[in-house]
Design a protein around this motif. Structure first.
Motif, PDB file in Angstrom:
ATOM      1  N   LYS A 143      12.910 -22.401 -32.977  1.00 37.86           N
ATOM      2  CA  LYS A 143      12.165 -21.325 -33.613  1.00 37.86           C
ATOM      3  C   LYS A 143      11.506 -21.766 -34.919  1.00 37.86           C
ATOM      4  CE  LYS A 143      13.083 -18.416 -30.382  1.00 37.86           C
ATOM      5  NZ  LYS A 143      12.028 -18.001 -29.467  1.00 37.86           N
ATOM      6  N   ASP A 144      10.453 -22.575 -34.818  1.00 42.74           N
ATOM      7  CA  ASP A 144       9.668 -22.965 -35.971  1.00 42.74           C
ATOM      8  C   ASP A 144       8.209 -22.632 -35.693  1.00 42.74           C
ATOM      9  OD1 ASP A 144       8.842 -24.848 -34.182  1.00 42.74           O
ATOM     10  OD2 ASP A 144       9.849 -26.540 -35.145  1.00 42.74           O
ATOM     11  N   ALA A 145       7.308 -23.125 -36.545  1.00 37.58           N
ATOM     12  CA  ALA A 145       5.894 -22.786 -36.382  1.00 37.58           C
ATOM     13  C   ALA A 145       5.350 -23.280 -35.060  1.00 37.58           C
ATOM     14  CB  ALA A 145       5.091 -23.389 -37.535  1.00 37.58           C
ATOM     15  N   ARG A 146       5.804 -24.498 -34.632  1.00 38.07           N
ATOM     16  CA  ARG A 146       5.308 -25.038 -33.380  1.00 38.07           C
ATOM     17  C   ARG A 146       5.710 -24.174 -32.201  1.00 38.07           C
ATOM     18  NH1 ARG A 146       7.554 -30.015 -31.994  1.00 38.07           N
ATOM     19  NH2 ARG A 146       8.762 -29.946 -33.900  1.00 38.07           N
ATOM     20  N   SER A 147       6.976 -23.734 -32.195  1.00 39.58           N
ATOM     21  CA  SER A 147       7.440 -22.931 -31.064  1.00 39.58           C
ATOM     22  C   SER A 147       6.775 -21.567 -31.057  1.00 39.58           C
ATOM     23  CB  SER A 147       8.963 -22.786 -31.098  1.00 39.58           C
ATOM     24  OG  SER A 147       9.371 -21.957 -32.159  1.00 39.58           O
ATOM     25  N   THR A 148       6.476 -21.034 -32.259  1.00 41.11           N
ATOM     26  CA  THR A 148       5.771 -19.753 -32.324  1.00 41.11           C
ATOM     27  C   THR A 148       4.391 -19.882 -31.697  1.00 41.11           C
ATOM     28  OG1 THR A 148       6.964 -19.135 -34.328  1.00 41.11           O
ATOM     29  CG2 THR A 148       4.901 -17.970 -33.871  1.00 41.11           C
ATOM     30  N   SER A 149       3.695 -20.973 -32.008  1.00 40.68           N
ATOM     31  CA  SER A 149       2.379 -21.197 -31.413  1.00 40.68           C
ATOM     32  C   SER A 149       2.483 -21.353 -29.907  1.00 40.68           C
ATOM     33  CB  SER A 149       1.740 -22.449 -32.029  1.00 40.68           C
ATOM     34  OG  SER A 149       1.535 -22.281 -33.400  1.00 40.68           O
ATOM     35  N   LEU A 150       3.531 -22.033 -29.461  1.00 41.45           N
ATOM     36  CA  LEU A 150       3.724 -22.210 -28.027  1.00 41.45           C
ATOM     37  C   LEU A 150       3.990 -20.879 -27.345  1.00 41.45           C
ATOM     38  CD1 LEU A 150       4.123 -23.838 -25.456  1.00 41.45           C
ATOM     39  CD2 LEU A 150       6.457 -24.337 -26.197  1.00 41.45           C
ATOM     40  N   GLU A 151       4.842 -20.070 -27.933  1.00 43.91           N
ATOM     41  CA  GLU A 151       5.132 -18.748 -27.360  1.00 43.91           C
ATOM     42  C   GLU A 151       3.844 -17.939 -27.236  1.00 43.91           C
ATOM     43  OE1 GLU A 151       7.825 -17.416 -26.185  1.00 43.91           O
ATOM     44  OE2 GLU A 151       9.523 -18.571 -26.934  1.00 43.91           O
ATOM     45  N   GLN A 152       3.024 -17.985 -28.270  1.00 39.48           N
ATOM     46  CA  GLN A 152       1.765 -17.237 -28.238  1.00 39.48           C
ATOM     47  C   GLN A 152       0.830 -17.786 -27.161  1.00 39.48           C
ATOM     48  OE1 GLN A 152       0.533 -17.753 -32.316  1.00 39.48           O
ATOM     49  NE2 GLN A 152       1.697 -15.976 -33.053  1.00 39.48           N
ATOM     50  N   ALA A 153       0.812 -19.101 -27.013  1.00 44.51           N
ATOM     51  CA  ALA A 153      -0.049 -19.708 -25.997  1.00 44.51           C
ATOM     52  C   ALA A 153       0.406 -19.337 -24.595  1.00 44.51           C
ATOM     53  CB  ALA A 153      -0.065 -21.227 -26.170  1.00 44.51           C
ATOM     54  N   LEU A 154       1.720 -19.308 -24.389  1.00 48.80           N
ATOM     55  CA  LEU A 154       2.244 -18.929 -23.079  1.00 48.80           C
ATOM     56  C   LEU A 154       1.954 -17.470 -22.781  1.00 48.80           C
ATOM     57  CD1 LEU A 154       5.670 -20.815 -23.153  1.00 48.80           C
ATOM     58  CD2 LEU A 154       3.711 -21.360 -21.712  1.00 48.80           C
ATOM     59  N   GLU A 155       2.133 -16.618 -23.765  1.00 53.67           N
ATOM     60  CA  GLU A 155       1.841 -15.195 -23.567  1.00 53.67           C
ATOM     61  C   GLU A 155       0.354 -14.987 -23.282  1.00 53.67           C
ATOM     62  OE1 GLU A 155       3.273 -13.392 -27.109  1.00 53.67           O
ATOM     63  OE2 GLU A 155       5.404 -13.678 -26.597  1.00 53.67           O
ATOM     64  N   ALA A 156      -0.491 -15.803 -23.904  1.00 56.39           N
ATOM     65  CA  ALA A 156      -1.931 -15.668 -23.703  1.00 56.39           C
ATOM     66  C   ALA A 156      -2.350 -16.000 -22.277  1.00 56.39           C
ATOM     67  CB  ALA A 156      -2.678 -16.564 -24.693  1.00 56.39           C
ATOM     68  N   LEU A 157      -1.545 -16.801 -21.568  1.00 59.63           N
ATOM     69  CA  LEU A 157      -1.866 -17.133 -20.177  1.00 59.63           C
ATOM     70  C   LEU A 157      -1.932 -15.879 -19.313  1.00 59.63           C
ATOM     71  CD1 LEU A 157       0.372 -20.285 -19.583  1.00 59.63           C
ATOM     72  CD2 LEU A 157      -2.074 -20.229 -20.066  1.00 59.63           C
ATOM     73  N   GLU A 158      -1.069 -14.917 -19.617  1.00 68.98           N
ATOM     74  CA  GLU A 158      -1.035 -13.691 -18.815  1.00 68.98           C
ATOM     75  C   GLU A 158      -2.364 -12.946 -18.904  1.00 68.98           C
ATOM     76  OE1 GLU A 158       2.405 -11.381 -19.827  1.00 68.98           O
ATOM     77  OE2 GLU A 158       3.656 -13.168 -20.050  1.00 68.98           O
ATOM     78  N   THR A 159      -2.963 -12.950 -20.116  1.00 65.22           N
ATOM     79  CA  THR A 159      -4.264 -12.303 -20.295  1.00 65.22           C
ATOM     80  C   THR A 159      -5.376 -13.143 -19.688  1.00 65.22           C
ATOM     81  OG1 THR A 159      -3.500 -11.269 -22.348  1.00 65.22           O
ATOM     82  CG2 THR A 159      -5.883 -11.406 -22.006  1.00 65.22           C
ATOM     83  N   GLU A 160      -5.316 -14.461 -19.932  1.00 64.42           N
ATOM     84  CA  GLU A 160      -6.362 -15.347 -19.435  1.00 64.42           C
ATOM     85  C   GLU A 160      -6.504 -15.274 -17.917  1.00 64.42           C
ATOM     86  OE1 GLU A 160      -7.278 -20.171 -19.160  1.00 64.42           O
ATOM     87  OE2 GLU A 160      -5.810 -19.412 -20.606  1.00 64.42           O
ATOM     88  N   PHE A 161      -5.366 -15.225 -17.220  1.00 68.13           N
ATOM     89  CA  PHE A 161      -5.404 -15.236 -15.759  1.00 68.13           C
ATOM     90  C   PHE A 161      -5.237 -13.843 -15.149  1.00 68.13           C
ATOM     91  CE2 PHE A 161      -4.207 -19.579 -16.916  1.00 68.13           C
ATOM     92  CZ  PHE A 161      -5.149 -20.289 -16.194  1.00 68.13           C
ATOM     93  N   GLU A 162      -5.283 -12.825 -15.999  1.00 65.63           N
ATOM     94  CA  GLU A 162      -5.265 -11.420 -15.564  1.00 65.63           C
ATOM     95  C   GLU A 162      -4.063 -11.120 -14.666  1.00 65.63           C
ATOM     96  OE1 GLU A 162      -9.099 -10.799 -13.791  1.00 65.63           O
ATOM     97  OE2 GLU A 162     -10.113 -10.699 -15.724  1.00 65.63           O
ATOM     98  N   VAL A 163      -2.898 -11.550 -15.123  1.00 62.84           N
ATOM     99  CA  VAL A 163      -1.662 -11.290 -14.394  1.00 62.84           C
ATOM    100  C   VAL A 163      -1.248  -9.838 -14.609  1.00 62.84           C
ATOM    101  CG1 VAL A 163       0.762 -11.947 -14.139  1.00 62.84           C
ATOM    102  CG2 VAL A 163      -0.949 -13.671 -14.708  1.00 62.84           C
ATOM    103  N   ARG A 164      -0.793  -9.208 -13.548  1.00 66.66           N
ATOM    104  CA  ARG A 164      -0.304  -7.830 -13.654  1.00 66.66           C
ATOM    105  C   ARG A 164       1.114  -7.889 -14.249  1.00 66.66           C
ATOM    106  NH1 ARG A 164      -3.459  -4.218 -11.042  1.00 66.66           N
ATOM    107  NH2 ARG A 164      -1.781  -2.671 -10.899  1.00 66.66           N
ATOM    108  N   ALA A 165       1.179  -7.803 -15.563  1.00 68.88           N
ATOM    109  CA  ALA A 165       2.432  -8.066 -16.274  1.00 68.88           C
ATOM    110  C   ALA A 165       3.317  -6.837 -16.413  1.00 68.88           C
ATOM    111  CB  ALA A 165       2.134  -8.639 -17.654  1.00 68.88           C
ATOM    112  N   THR A 166       2.758  -5.633 -16.261  1.00 69.51           N
ATOM    113  CA  THR A 166       3.557  -4.406 -16.378  1.00 69.51           C
ATOM    114  C   THR A 166       3.328  -3.535 -15.148  1.00 69.51           C
ATOM    115  OG1 THR A 166       1.783  -3.268 -17.588  1.00 69.51           O
ATOM    116  CG2 THR A 166       3.448  -4.428 -18.898  1.00 69.51           C
ATOM    117  N   PHE A 167       4.299  -2.674 -14.876  1.00 69.26           N
ATOM    118  CA  PHE A 167       4.198  -1.764 -13.741  1.00 69.26           C
ATOM    119  C   PHE A 167       3.694  -0.403 -14.205  1.00 69.26           C
ATOM    120  CE2 PHE A 167       7.295  -4.811 -12.126  1.00 69.26           C
ATOM    121  CZ  PHE A 167       6.852  -4.991 -10.810  1.00 69.26           C
ATOM    122  N   PRO A 168       2.750   0.201 -13.467  1.00 70.99           N
ATOM    123  CA  PRO A 168       2.314   1.558 -13.797  1.00 70.99           C
ATOM    124  C   PRO A 168       3.477   2.540 -13.737  1.00 70.99           C
ATOM    125  CG  PRO A 168       0.808   0.532 -12.232  1.00 70.99           C
ATOM    126  CD  PRO A 168       2.003  -0.373 -12.329  1.00 70.99           C
ATOM    127  N   ALA A 169       3.362   3.611 -14.495  1.00 72.74           N
ATOM    128  CA  ALA A 169       4.442   4.597 -14.587  1.00 72.74           C
ATOM    129  C   ALA A 169       4.802   5.166 -13.225  1.00 72.74           C
ATOM    130  CB  ALA A 169       4.044   5.716 -15.546  1.00 72.74           C
TER     131      ALA A 169
END
Length: 485
Positions: free
Chosen positions: A10-36
Motif C-alpha cells: 500500500k504505497d503510491a505505486r500500488s495506489t496507481s496500480l489499483e486505479q489502473a486496474l479499476e480503469a480497465l472496467e470502464t475502458e472495456f465497458e465491463v458490466r461491473a454492477t447488477f441492476p436493482a
C-alpha cells in the motif's frame, strides 16, 4: 507451482496500480454492477427455492478448486465397482435460480461469463447465488445436477445417469493441497482413485488422438495487498480433475446428439499446412518429431524445462484455432468434433461461471429423462454462439490487459536492470524489411514471470540476458533489449 512476488504494497505505486486496474472496467465497458431488478429477482429466487425430492446426501462429495475460490461449480466422489469404477459428479443447480426470460437470465446473457481480475471478480451471477446459495460449499445442503458414471477397468464410460438431487459436499480441497497429499502418500482413497481414473482417462484421450496445450499459465493474484504473477504448468491433479469434467462434457454431447438438440463446443482439426509449418518449426528448434507420431503425442512429449521445447509449445497455439459453439436443433451438422478432445464435447460443468453450461444442463436433463425440450429453451440456442464468442473475446482482452498492467507497474522502477529470460519467438520468426536484418521477438522473463517483446538479435528458444529499457503503466507497455544470448 512457482510464485513471483511483486512488492507492491500500500504505497503510491500500488495506489496507481489499483486505479489502473479499476480503469480497465470502464475502458472495456465491463458490466461491473447488477441492476436493482436483477438483484431483487435473485433474492426472490433464493427465498422461494425448493430443494428437489431426490436425496443423495449420503454420497461423500468433495470439491477441488483453487484455494481462494468460493464459486464452487463441481463436487465429486469416486469408488471402486468390481474391476471398474463409479464416479459421482455434482454440478451446481444454477437453472433452479434463473428463470428463463427473466431479468437475471437477460443479464447473464449480456455478461456471458465471470471475469477474473487481479483486484476483484466480476461474477456472471449475483454473489448471493454464485458464492452462497448456488455454490457447492462444504457442509451445506445444495441442489445439484448429479451425474453418475459407471466406468470399466480401462476408465471408459459404460453407463450414465443424470438426476436433480440434494447433495452435501464434505470438504473444500485445493489443488495444491491435494497434490501434496498424493505426493506424500497421505491422500484419501477418493483422491487416490481420482489419480487412478484420471491417468486412465488421459490414456483414453491419447488413444482417441486428443491433444492439449501445456503452456504455463500467466495469472495475477492479489493476497493481502500484494500482487503476485503466477506462472507454472498445471499440477498433475488439475489434469486428472479436468478429465472428469471432460468426461462429463463428452457424455453431455452424446446425449444432445442423440436428442438432436443442444449446444456443442466444436473445433476443426489443424489444417495440413499448419501441421507442415509446425513440423518445420520443430526441426528449426532442434526437436525431432517422428512423422508417424500424432501431434497430440508429440506435444505431450515436450519438456517445458527446455527453452527450445517451451518455445515450440507456444508455437503450437497455431494448431488450436477455430473453436466455437455449434447449436443443434433437429439437424446435426456434419462436423461436430472438438478436435483437441477428439470427440463431440459440450460445456456443461461450470454454470456458475459460464452462460452456456446452464442451458446444456437443462437440455441434458430433459433429454436423458426422455422429455421434450421446451420450445422456449430451444429458441435460445441459436443466439448463444455469438453471445459466448463476444464474451470470450472481451474476457481474453481484459484479462491480458490486466496482466500487462501489473507487469508494467511491477517493472516501472526497474528500468535499466538486467534479467534472465527465454525467447519464445526470435529472428527466425521475423521478416526482414527493405533488405535490413530482422530483429526482435517475444520473451519470457524468469523472475518475475513477465512475457514481453524484446529488441535485438536472438533466435527462438534460447536463454538470454536482457535489460529492461521501457515500462510504462499508462500504456501497459514493457520492452527489453538483448544483452547476451
Amino acid at each position: 507451482m512457482s510464485h513471483q512476488n511483486i512488492a507492491l504494497t500500500k504505497d503510491a505505486r500500488s495506489t496507481s496500480l489499483e486505479q489502473a486496474l479499476e480503469a480497465l472496467e470502464t475502458e472495456f465497458e465491463v458490466r461491473a454492477t447488477f441492476p436493482a431488478e436483477v438483484l431483487a429477482e435473485a433474492e426472490r429466487a433464493i427465498k422461494d427455492f425448493e430443494l428437489p425430492a431426490i436425496d443423495r446426501r449420503d454420497i461423500e462429495l468433495v470439491t477441488i478448486d483453487p484455494a481462494s475460490s468460493t464459486d464452487l461449480d463441481q463436487a465429486l466422489h469416486l469408488e471402486r465397482s468390481g474391476q471398474g469404477y463409479v464416479v459421482h459428479y455434482a454440478i451446481a443447480d444454477v437453472p433452479g435460480f434463473v428463470a428463463l426470460g427473466g431479468a437475471l437470465d437477460s443479464e447473464t446473457r449480456l455478461r456471458g461469463q465471470t471475469v477474473y481480475l487481479p483486484h476483484r471478480r466480476i461474477s456472471l451471477h449475483p454473489e448471493a447465488i454464485s458464492e452462497d446459495a448456488g455454490s457447492l460449499l462444504p457442509g451445506q445442503d445444495r441442489s445439484a445436477y448429479l451425474w453418475t458414471f459407471t466406468l470399466d477397468a480401462a476408465g471408459a464410460v459404460t453407463e450414465t445417469t443424470l438426476e436433480r438431487a440434494v447433495v452435501k459436499s464434505r470438504e473444500k480441497l485445493s489443488y495444491v493441497g491435494v497434490q501434496e497429499s498424493l505426493d506424500a502418500g497421505t491422500a484419501s482413497e477418493l483422491l487416490q482413485l481420482l489419480r487412478e481414473v484420471g491417468i486412465k482417462r488421459v490414456d483414453l484421450e491419447r488413444q482417441r488422438g486428443g491433444a492439449s496445450l501445456r503452456i504455463p499459465s500467466q495469472e495475477v493474484e492479489c493476497i493481502n495487498g500484494t500482487y503476485t504473477i503466477v506462472s507454472a504448468p498445471p499440477l498433475a491433479v488439475e489434469d486428472w480433475n479436468a478429465q472428469i469434467s471432460l468426461m462429463t462434457g463428452i457424455e453431455a454431447a452424446r446425449i444432445m446428439l442423440e436428442a438432436k438438440v443442444g449446444l456443442l463446443r466444436t473445433m476443426p482439426a489443424p489444417a495440413e499446412k499448419d501441421i507442415k509449418i509446425f513440423r518445420l518449426e520443430a526441426k528449426a528448434l532442434g526437436t525431432v518429431w517422428d512423422p508417424a507420431q500424432p501431434y497430440g503425442e508429440f506435444l505431450r512429449s515436450l519438456d517445458l524445462n527446455d527453452p527450445r521445447q517451451l518455445a515450440l509449445m507456444h508455437r503450437a497455439t497455431g494448431l488450436f484455432r477455430g473453436a466455437t459453439y455449434t447449436a443443434i436443433d433437429g439437424e446435426v451438422p456434419e462436423d461436430v468434433i472438438q478436435a483437441a478432445i477428439a470427440a463431440p464435447y459440450a460445456h456443461t460443468t461450470a454454470p456458475l461461471r459460464r452462460l452456456v453450461d446452464r442451458f446444456s444442463l437443462l437440455i441434458c436433463s430433459y433429454a436423458s429423462s426422455r422429455q421434450e425440450v421446451p420450445e422456449g429453451l430451444r429458441a435460445v440456442l441459436p443466439t448463444l454462439p455469438k453471445l459466448m464468442g463476444d464474451s470470450n473475446r472481451l474476457v481474453n482482452t481484459i484479462e491480458r490487459a490486466a496482466i500487462d498492467t501489473v507487469e508494467a507497474a511491477s517493472l516501472a522502477h526497474r528500468v535499466g536492470e538486467r534479467f534472465s529470460a527465454v525467447t519464445l519467438t526470435g529472428i527466425d520468426d521475423a521478416r526482414s524489411k527493405n533488405g535490413s536484418p530482422a530483429t526482435g521477438g517475444t520473451l519470457l522473463v524468469k523472475d518475475p514471470a513477465v512475457m514481453a517483446p524484446f529488441e535485438g538479435n536472438a533466435a527462438a528458444g534460447v536463454e538470454v540476458e536482457v535489460e529492461l529499457v521501457h515500462a510504462d503503466l499508462a500504456t501497459r507497455k514493457v520492452l527489453f533489449k538483448i544483452i547476451e544470448a
